[in-house]
Structures are given as C-alpha cells and as structure tokens.
Design an enzyme around this catalytic site. Structure first.
Site, PDB file in Angstrom:
ATOM      1  N   GLU A 287      22.774   2.608  14.557  1.00  0.00           N
ATOM      2  CA  GLU A 287      21.476   3.944  15.308  1.00  0.00           C
ATOM      3  C   GLU A 287      20.364   3.131  14.957  1.00  0.00           C
ATOM      4  O   GLU A 287      19.973   2.668  13.871  1.00  0.00           O
ATOM      5  CB  GLU A 287      21.690   6.051  14.583  1.00  0.00           C
ATOM      6  CG  GLU A 287      23.033   6.169  14.717  1.00  0.00           C
ATOM      7  CD  GLU A 287      23.294   6.378  16.224  1.00  0.00           C
ATOM      8  OE1 GLU A 287      22.721   6.704  17.342  1.00  0.00           O
ATOM      9  OE2 GLU A 287      24.715   5.847  17.190  1.00  0.00           O
ATOM     10  N   CYS A 321      12.928   8.904  12.807  1.00  0.00           N
ATOM     11  CA  CYS A 321      13.027   8.284  14.283  1.00  0.00           C
ATOM     12  C   CYS A 321      13.212   9.116  15.666  1.00  0.00           C
ATOM     13  O   CYS A 321      13.043   9.198  16.860  1.00  0.00           O
ATOM     14  CB  CYS A 321      14.418   7.959  14.204  1.00  0.00           C
ATOM     15  SG  CYS A 321      16.170   9.310  13.766  1.00  0.00           S
TER      16      CYS A 321
HETATM   17  P1  NDP Z   1      14.923  -1.661   9.392  1.00  0.00           P
HETATM   18  O1  NDP Z   1      16.207  -2.057  10.198  1.00  0.00           O
HETATM   19  O2  NDP Z   1      14.051  -2.639   9.097  1.00  0.00           O
HETATM   20  O3  NDP Z   1      15.678  -1.396   7.508  1.00  0.00           O
HETATM   21  C1  NDP Z   1      17.343  -0.802   7.955  1.00  0.00           C
HETATM   22  C2  NDP Z   1      17.997  -0.921   6.358  1.00  0.00           C
HETATM   23  O4  NDP Z   1      18.852  -2.317   7.432  1.00  0.00           O
HETATM   24  C3  NDP Z   1      17.463  -1.490   5.170  1.00  0.00           C
HETATM   25  O5  NDP Z   1      18.476  -1.458   4.440  1.00  0.00           O
HETATM   26  C4  NDP Z   1      16.612  -2.993   5.430  1.00  0.00           C
HETATM   27  O6  NDP Z   1      16.982  -3.634   4.473  1.00  0.00           O
HETATM   28  C5  NDP Z   1      18.617  -3.392   5.872  1.00  0.00           C
HETATM   29  N1  NDP Z   1      18.208  -4.620   6.645  1.00  0.00           N
HETATM   30  C6  NDP Z   1      17.455  -5.433   6.414  1.00  0.00           C
HETATM   31  N2  NDP Z   1      17.694  -6.415   6.921  1.00  0.00           N
HETATM   32  C7  NDP Z   1      18.467  -6.614   7.319  1.00  0.00           C
HETATM   33  C8  NDP Z   1      19.620  -8.084   7.673  1.00  0.00           C
HETATM   34  N3  NDP Z   1      19.592  -8.999   8.231  1.00  0.00           N
HETATM   35  N4  NDP Z   1      21.075  -7.561   7.303  1.00  0.00           N
HETATM   36  C9  NDP Z   1      21.261  -6.611   6.635  1.00  0.00           C
HETATM   37  N5  NDP Z   1      20.463  -5.871   6.106  1.00  0.00           N
HETATM   38  C10 NDP Z   1      19.394  -5.736   6.599  1.00  0.00           C
HETATM   39  O7  NDP Z   1      14.533   0.334   9.073  1.00  0.00           O
HETATM   40  P2  NDP Z   1      13.515   1.235   8.521  1.00  0.00           P
HETATM   41  O8  NDP Z   1      14.591   1.248   6.780  1.00  0.00           O
HETATM   42  O9  NDP Z   1      11.800   0.443   8.129  1.00  0.00           O
HETATM   43  O10 NDP Z   1      14.233   1.625   8.518  1.00  0.00           O
HETATM   44  C11 NDP Z   1      12.991   2.859  10.043  1.00  0.00           C
HETATM   45  C12 NDP Z   1      13.613   2.764  11.701  1.00  0.00           C
HETATM   46  O11 NDP Z   1      15.225   3.262  11.056  1.00  0.00           O
HETATM   47  C13 NDP Z   1      13.003   3.592  12.044  1.00  0.00           C
HETATM   48  O12 NDP Z   1      13.382   2.258  13.128  1.00  0.00           O
HETATM   49  C14 NDP Z   1      13.915   4.444  12.930  1.00  0.00           C
HETATM   50  O13 NDP Z   1      13.744   4.867  14.322  1.00  0.00           O
HETATM   51  C15 NDP Z   1      14.783   4.192  12.523  1.00  0.00           C
HETATM   52  N6  NDP Z   1      15.748   5.134  12.573  1.00  0.00           N
HETATM   53  C16 NDP Z   1      16.854   5.888  12.977  1.00  0.00           C
HETATM   54  C17 NDP Z   1      17.301   6.529  12.692  1.00  0.00           C
HETATM   55  C18 NDP Z   1      18.562   6.911  14.087  1.00  0.00           C
HETATM   56  O14 NDP Z   1      19.528   8.087  13.509  1.00  0.00           O
HETATM   57  N7  NDP Z   1      18.707   6.585  14.949  1.00  0.00           N
HETATM   58  C19 NDP Z   1      17.350   7.741  11.745  1.00  0.00           C
HETATM   59  C20 NDP Z   1      16.249   7.335  10.675  1.00  0.00           C
HETATM   60  C21 NDP Z   1      15.915   6.116  10.827  1.00  0.00           C
HETATM   61  P3  NDP Z   1      15.939  -3.745   3.092  1.00  0.00           P
HETATM   62  O15 NDP Z   1      15.316  -2.556   2.991  1.00  0.00           O
HETATM   63  O16 NDP Z   1      16.021  -4.456   2.029  1.00  0.00           O
HETATM   64  O17 NDP Z   1      14.781  -4.819   3.804  1.00  0.00           O
END
Ligand code: NDP
Length: 516
Positions: A287, A321
């Site tokens: 998502e 989001c």
């Molecule tokens: P990110 O994509 O930056 O990070 C999400 C998670 O992925 C974190 O735990 C992060 O870890 C991890 N991550 C980062 N790089 C990798 C990788 N290469 N491999 C595996 N895991 C990885 O998103 P944000 O945390 O900044 O969240 C905001 C985003 O989430 C927005 O785009 C928002 O729209 C979306 N969102 C969507 C929702 C939905 O239901 N559609 C609901 C809520 C948010 P680390 O923190 O260590 O980088």
C-alpha cells in the site's frame, strides 16, 4: 460468544478524566526521555546490538524519546530462523485461539490507550486527537481481524459431486516480513502484524526507523497477551540494509508493506526475483502513496467543503496517505472557495503536539522538512502562494499550513506526493474537466466530491478512479470494518485493510477431494 465488532470510541479530551489520564501518560513518556532503551526481540529473546536508533521528538528535536536497538543482517537471519522455527506450532493453533490472543491484546491496549497515544504525541508529533485516533484504529484492527479469522475458518461448502467429498481450507503461508511506515506507527503496525499472525503465519516486524518506540511497546504488549516466542520478531533497522536483505531472502514467503511509492515499487521488483533455493513466488501486499483530490462543484455547500478540505489537508500536518493535497474547484465558485479555505488554514493553531490546544504540529523530520520546503519554493514558480509557507526549524520541524492557488494541473505540485501541510488549488472549467484533473495522476488512493447535484455524485461513483471515494465529507479517517481502505494504480495493491478481503491475502486455499 464474541460480540459483534464495533469501532473503538474516540477519547473526548474535553472530559476532565480523559484529560488528566492523558497528562499523566505524557509525563510517564517524558520520564523515559533519553533513558529508555528497547531491545530487538528474536525468538522471544530480548537482544541488544552495539548500534542504536534514536527516536526524536519532531516538535522538540533536542528530546530523544527513546532508543531502539538496530539490527543488521546477522540478526535478520536469526529472526528468519526463529520465525520459521515458531511457524510449525503456531500454524496449528485454532483460529479462535489466535483470535482470543488478539482480543486480549486489544483489551490491554484499551486499558493503556493514553500511554500509547502519548508515545505518538512525542515520537511522531501527533496532536492529542490524532494520536488517539491512531490508537483507536489499532484496537479496531485487533478486534476486527480476530473476528474475521474466525469467520474465514468456517468450513466452505463446495458443490457435491457424486461419490466425492470436496473441502476447501485456508492454510497460512509461512514467514512474512511486515514493513510499516512512520505515519500511523501504531495502527498500521498493529493491523499489518495482527493480520499476518492471526491467519497462522509468523512474522518479522521491521518498524519505520523514525517511530520504533511505539512499535516496541506494541510488541511488548503482544508478549504480555501471551504470544509465543518467535511468532513476532521485532527488528528495527535500516530499510536499505535489513529491509532489502529480508525482502530478497529465499526463505521469505510474503511481504506486507505500507509506505512510499518509491520503496513499494522497489520491494515489488526485488521480491519478484527468484533466488537460489527459493520454492515459491513471494506474495507482496504493498500500500503506497497518494495525490488525493477533493472536487468542489458550483452546487456545493461551500462552508462544508472548506471544512472538509481543511481537515483533510492539514490533519497530522498533511502526513496521511489519504490527505487532500489537491482541491479542484469549478470556475464559478473558485474565488469564494479559495477565500474560505485560506482563512480556515490561516486560523489553525500550530504548536507542540503535547499542547492540547495545538491543531497542527511539526512535520516528522529534517528530510521531510527540507523536501516540503522545496515544494514551497517550487509552488511560488508554478502557482501563487495564498497563505503560509513559512518554516520554523529552530525547536522542531514546523511549516505553516500552506495554500497555493492557480496551480497547473500537470505541474509537479499537482502530480507528486508532497506529504506535508501544503494544498494546491486547481481551477476547473466544468465538472467533466474536474474529474479529468482528479484522475490525471499515477495514484488512486482517496478522493472526494462536494456537490448537491445528484448526477455529479453518480458520475463520481462511476468515474473517479480511487480506492476510497468520499461524497460530501472529508477524505481522511476511514473506519475499520465500515470503510475498508486501499488504493488503485501506484497507490498500491488495493488490499482493503480493515475489510473482509484483507485476511485472505495471508493464506493459500487448499482443496481436498476424497472419493467415498
Ligand atoms: P517509506 O517508503 O520511506 O518507508 C516505509 C517503510 O519501508 C519503513 O519501515 C522503511 O524503513 C522501509 N524501507 C525503506 N527502504 C526499504 C527497503 N529498501 N526495503 C525494505 N524496506 C524499506 O515510507 P514512509 O515511512 O516515509 O511513509 C510515508 C509513505 O507511506 C507515504 O508515501 C504515504 O502515502 C504512505 N502510506 C500509505 C498508506 C496506504 O494505506 N496506502 C498508509 C500510510 C502511509 P526505514 O524507516 O528504516 O527507512
């Protein structure tokens, strides 16, 4: 007999007992600042490493809310081994037994809801009501998925063929990696984890690095509820380092991800590459982001629209989001609408999340602060700044609620997810044009229409390409059970969290035929 699911009521902080309970919880979390360290949990053992992740208060960056041990690839491998070791036994628990464990966790969370909310006030910069909404949603996920697991366990009646007995049963997949974002650091973490384990899978939970403390508290709560060792392995660490390792690992069976489009698409392609020794195609539930729009036509109740747009655009500083980042307004009401939204945005009280009078607080960290300010700069070239746009990064990462008018529909401001308190107002010639603009992004998460024209509402039902469409109301705040949530296109796999289609993503169906 389990009573029917109902949503957890939100706390009324005007009521003195709730207010006092929240103040006490804030003091309790404050008492841990700079002192409390949270270990990893692998196979039920609490493990520390020589690296720590500082979790910082975005409203007061000198405050370290807590520290979480940081895992590397060695710990990731151990966690995978522990999760597979626990899978054999856990997968034999009856769905009703696993559900009861979630209900117990929900009860514990309900009892301590203010402590969890207070943690998010400091760790994520959530105002009191936003933090309370996050905690209530986490309780809802536990209660709802528990009931759903029991419902799905009921035998499926298949047509009978002469002389043969047919049965369909759901089997857990195996070990999954759960990767939540920082913006709903309790609700999404709890929801994704609970869904995976209640169906009999075991999991590695890698929390977002900006919000590991509330996730650690949640894992401790699961342990207190009686979760057997190894069922949830808690593994804070860098996404690039252990995230990639876990996603690519041949022993990973599924990945449940919520986060940005960039990381989601990367995970999807990495997971698709079959590794030596891998015996399945990994399932990916992803998502992702949004570029959500609210359309206002010339029959709309403009005050209601202004209220809905402001709440949707600036709640939790626009870091949802589902947040409205585009208001698409028909020509005849454009100026009036702009004025109403701008005056509401300007009137929002901004301050530290811990202050109950704050309606909007700081954005999550320096990276986001700089990224959003980059868009504020760009907005002055692409559009016209109407209110806000001023940063204050002295104590915390504050950016005023910002409105840009006359934003071109194809510009970057109107196309890219910004994830901050920045609204682009776009002019539409007529309703068909408004729908075209709304659909003209690669995302498709939430959208809304304010109108009193029944034809327009019906057209939106058919043609507005989003997973969650809201008519004559705000576009944030989907309720578990009643409003399953998930987006189209680059917003994700449309998994519809909090709905009846979600848990089947974490099982495979086995059909057994016996000739009698
Ligand atoms: P990110 O994509 O930056 O990070 C999400 C998670 O992925 C974190 O735990 C992060 O870890 C991890 N991550 C980062 N790089 C990798 C990788 N290469 N491999 C595996 N895991 C990885 O998103 P944000 O945390 O900044 O969240 C905001 C985003 O989430 C927005 O785009 C928002 O729209 C979306 N969102 C969507 C929702 C939905 O239901 N559609 C609901 C809520 C948010 P680390 O923190 O260590 O980088």
């Amino acid at each position: 007999m389990v009573p029917e699911f109902t949503n957890e009521p939100f706390a009324d902080y005007q009521a003195q007992p709730n207010r006092q309970a929240m103040e006490a919880a804030l003091r309790e979390v404050q008492g841990e600042f700079g002192r409390r360290q949270w270990p990893l949990t692998i196979g039920g053992k609490h493990v520390t490493t020589d690296r720590w992740i500082d979790s910082v208060n975005p409203c007061q960056k000198s405050q370290v809310v807590g520290q979480a041990a940081q895992a590397g690839t060695d710990e990731a491998q151990q966690a995978l081994d522990a999760a597979w070791a626990a899978f054999g036994e856990w997968s034999t628990w009856q769905p009703a037994e696993r559900a009861r464990l979630l209900f117990k966790a929900a009860a514990l969370l309900r009892r301590r809801k203010h402590l969890f909310s207070a943690t998010m006030v400091y760790e994520a910069g959530k105002t009191w009501p936003e933090a309370d909404g996050d905690t209530a949603e986490a309780i809802d996920f536990l209660e709802y998925y528990g009931r759903e697991a029991v419902r799905l366990a009921a035998p499926r009646v298949l047509p009978r063929l002469a002389g043969e007995d047919n049965e369909l049963v759901y089997k857990p997949l195996g070990v999954g990696v759960v990767i939540p974002p920082w913006n709903f650091p309790l609700a999404i973490t709890a929801g994704m984890t609970a869904a995976a384990i209640v169906m009999g899978n075991t999991a590695i939970l890698k929390p977002a690095s900006l919000t590991p403390i509330v996730a650690a508290r949640f894992v401790a709560l699961l342990e207190e509820a009686g979760l057997p060792p190894g069922v949830v392995n808690f593994l804070p660490g860098s996404g690039g380092e252990i995230g990639d390792y876990l996603v690519a690992h041949p022993k990973t069976r599924f990945i449940s991800f919520t986060g940005s489009r960039e990381v989601g698409t990367h995970i999807n392609s990495l997971a698709a590459q079959v590794q030596p020794g891998q015996r399945w195609l990994k399932r990916v539930v992803a998502e992702m982001g949004g570029k959500d729009a609210i359309i206002v036509d010339d029959t709309a109740d403009l005050d209601a629209a202004a209220e809905g747009i402001t709440t949707s655009a600036y709640g939790f500083q626009g870091q949802k989001c589902s947040a409205a980042s585009r208001a698409i307004v028909l020509e005849p009401v454009y100026q009036d609408m702009l004025g109403l939204v701008a005056s509401r945005a300007e009137a929002l009280r901004q301050g530290p999340a811990e202050d109950p009078s704050s309606q909007i607080a700081a954005v999550i960290d320096e990276n986001q602060f700089n990224k959003i300010m980059g868009y504020v700069e760009l907005g002055q070239r692409e559009g016209r700044l109407v209110v806000g746009g001023e940063p204050d990064g002295a104590q915390g990462w504050y950016i005023q609620p910002t409105v840009f008018a006359d934003v071109p529909e194809d510009g970057r401001l109107a196309q890219e997810e910004i994830f901050g308190p920045l609204l682009s107002v776009i002019r539409a010639r007529d309703y068909a044009h408004a729908l075209d603009i709304a659909n003209n992004t690669e995302y498709g998460l939430t959208g809304g229409v304010y109108s009193r024209d029944r034809r327009h509402l019906e057209q939106a039902r058919a043609a507005f390409q989003v997973g969650n469409l809201y008519l004559n109301r705000k576009i944030t705040g989907a309720m578990v059970g009643a409003q399953p949530f998930g987006g189209f296109n680059m917003s994700g796999t449309d998994s519809k969290a909090g709905g009846p289609d979600y848990l089947p993503l974490f099982v495979e169906a086995k059909v057994i035929v016996e000739r009698f």
